[in-house]
Design an enzyme around this catalytic site. Structure first.
Site, PDB file in Angstrom:
ATOM      1  N   PHE A  24       0.857  -1.194   0.000  1.00  0.00           N
ATOM      2  CA  PHE A  24       0.000   0.000   0.000  1.00  0.00           C
ATOM      3  C   PHE A  24       0.895   1.248   0.000  1.00  0.00           C
ATOM      4  O   PHE A  24       1.929   1.274   0.666  1.00  0.00           O
ATOM      5  CB  PHE A  24      -0.864   0.000   1.269  1.00  0.00           C
ATOM      6  CG  PHE A  24      -2.159   0.736   1.153  1.00  0.00           C
ATOM      7  CD1 PHE A  24      -3.350   0.073   0.930  1.00  0.00           C
ATOM      8  CD2 PHE A  24      -2.195   2.121   1.294  1.00  0.00           C
ATOM      9  CE1 PHE A  24      -4.553   0.755   0.845  1.00  0.00           C
ATOM     10  CE2 PHE A  24      -3.394   2.816   1.214  1.00  0.00           C
ATOM     11  CZ  PHE A  24      -4.570   2.138   0.988  1.00  0.00           C
ATOM     12  N   PHE A  59      -1.525  -2.931   7.959  1.00  0.00           N
ATOM     13  CA  PHE A  59      -2.284  -3.727   8.922  1.00  0.00           C
ATOM     14  C   PHE A  59      -1.779  -5.174   8.972  1.00  0.00           C
ATOM     15  O   PHE A  59      -1.838  -5.827  10.025  1.00  0.00           O
ATOM     16  CB  PHE A  59      -3.777  -3.699   8.558  1.00  0.00           C
ATOM     17  CG  PHE A  59      -4.668  -4.260   9.621  1.00  0.00           C
ATOM     18  CD1 PHE A  59      -5.032  -3.486  10.721  1.00  0.00           C
ATOM     19  CD2 PHE A  59      -5.138  -5.558   9.542  1.00  0.00           C
ATOM     20  CE1 PHE A  59      -5.842  -4.008  11.709  1.00  0.00           C
ATOM     21  CE2 PHE A  59      -5.948  -6.090  10.529  1.00  0.00           C
ATOM     22  CZ  PHE A  59      -6.310  -5.311  11.612  1.00  0.00           C
ATOM     23  N   ALA A  82       3.814   2.864   4.759  1.00  0.00           N
ATOM     24  CA  ALA A  82       3.405   4.270   4.821  1.00  0.00           C
ATOM     25  C   ALA A  82       1.903   4.329   5.060  1.00  0.00           C
ATOM     26  O   ALA A  82       1.124   3.852   4.238  1.00  0.00           O
ATOM     27  CB  ALA A  82       3.770   4.973   3.514  1.00  0.00           C
ATOM     28  N   HIS A  90     -10.068   5.038   7.698  1.00  0.00           N
ATOM     29  CA  HIS A  90      -9.603   4.224   8.830  1.00  0.00           C
ATOM     30  C   HIS A  90      -8.088   4.338   9.061  1.00  0.00           C
ATOM     31  O   HIS A  90      -7.444   3.450   9.576  1.00  0.00           O
ATOM     32  CB  HIS A  90     -10.107   2.778   8.763  1.00  0.00           C
ATOM     33  CG  HIS A  90      -9.644   1.977   7.598  1.00  0.00           C
ATOM     34  ND1 HIS A  90     -10.168   2.079   6.342  1.00  0.00           N
ATOM     35  CD2 HIS A  90      -8.699   1.004   7.522  1.00  0.00           C
ATOM     36  CE1 HIS A  90      -9.565   1.219   5.553  1.00  0.00           C
ATOM     37  NE2 HIS A  90      -8.676   0.553   6.223  1.00  0.00           N
TER      38      HIS A  90
END
Ligand code: INI
Length: 159
Positions: A24, A59, A82, A90
Site C-alpha cells: 500500500f 495492517f 506508509a 480508517h
C-alpha cells in the site's frame, strides 16, 4: 566493582534480517526499502542474508513480522510501510494497530522488530521521510536494527 556498559555496534556482517514491507502506498514504501537496503549493505550485510517479505498493507505487517521473528532464521525484523491520513477514513485504526502489533511482536518474540512504518497527514510529508527533505526512515530503521542486534547479543552474554 566495574560497571558494565552495553552499546550497540554498527556492523551488519553476519546479521540475518527480514524486511516486511506493505505494498500500500508503494511509491513511498519502495523508497523506504531502498533506504533500508542501502543502510544494511553499506554496513556490511551480504545480500544473501536479507529476505524481503511483501504484504498488502500496514495492517498485515505484524502478522508477517511475527512469523519471521518466531521462525528463528532472523536476528532482526524491519517493518516498513506508509500510513497516510488522506488515503482512508480508517487511517487511525491502521496506524495504531500496525504500531501496536510491531511493538508486541518484538516483546513477545525476543527478536528486535523495528518500526519503520511512517504515519503522516499527507503524501508530501510521507515523501519527505522517504528519501527527500527529512531523510529516509527506512535507512533509519535499518540502522536501529543493526544496533539492536548488537545490543541483544551483548545482553545475552552478560553474566
Ligand atoms: N495500508 C497502508 O499500508 N497504508 C495506508 O495508508 C492504508 N490506508 O490508509 O488505508 C492502508 N490500508 C490497508 C490496510 O493496511 C490493510 O491492508 C487492509 O485494511 C486489509 O486488511
Amino acid at each position: 566493582m566495574d560497571i558494565q556498559e552495553i552499546n550497540g555496534m554498527l556492523d551488519a556482517k553476519e546479521i540475518r534480517v527480514a524486511i516486511v514491507v506493505a505494498r500500500f502506498n508503494s511509491l513511498v514504501a519502495e523508497q523506504l526499502v531502498t533506504g533500508a537496503l542501502d543502510c544494511l549493505t553499506r554496513h556490511g550485510s551480504a545480500e544473501a542474508d536479507i529476505t524481503l517479505i511483501r504484504v498488502p498493507g500496514a495492517f498485515e505487517i505484524p502478522f508477517a513480522a511475527k512469523k519471521a521473528a518466531e521462525a528463528g532464521s532472523y536476528d532482526a525484523v524491519i517493518c516498513l510501510g506508509a500510513v497516510i491520513r488522506g488515503s482512508t477514513p480508517h487511517f487511525d485504526y491502521v496506524a495504531a494497530e500496525s504500531a501496536k502489533g510491531v511493538a508486541q511482536t518484538s516483546l513477545s518474540s525476543g527478536v528486535p522488530v523495528i518500526n519503520g512504518i511512517i504515519t503522516t497527514n499527507d503524501i508530501e510529508q510521507a515523501l519527505e521521510r522517504a528519501g527527500t527533505k527529512a531523510g529516509n526512515k527506512g535507512w533509519d530503521a535499518a540502522l536501529a536494527a543493526i544496533e539492536m542486534v548488537s545490543v541483544n547479543r551483548q545482553i545475552s552474554r552478560v553474566r
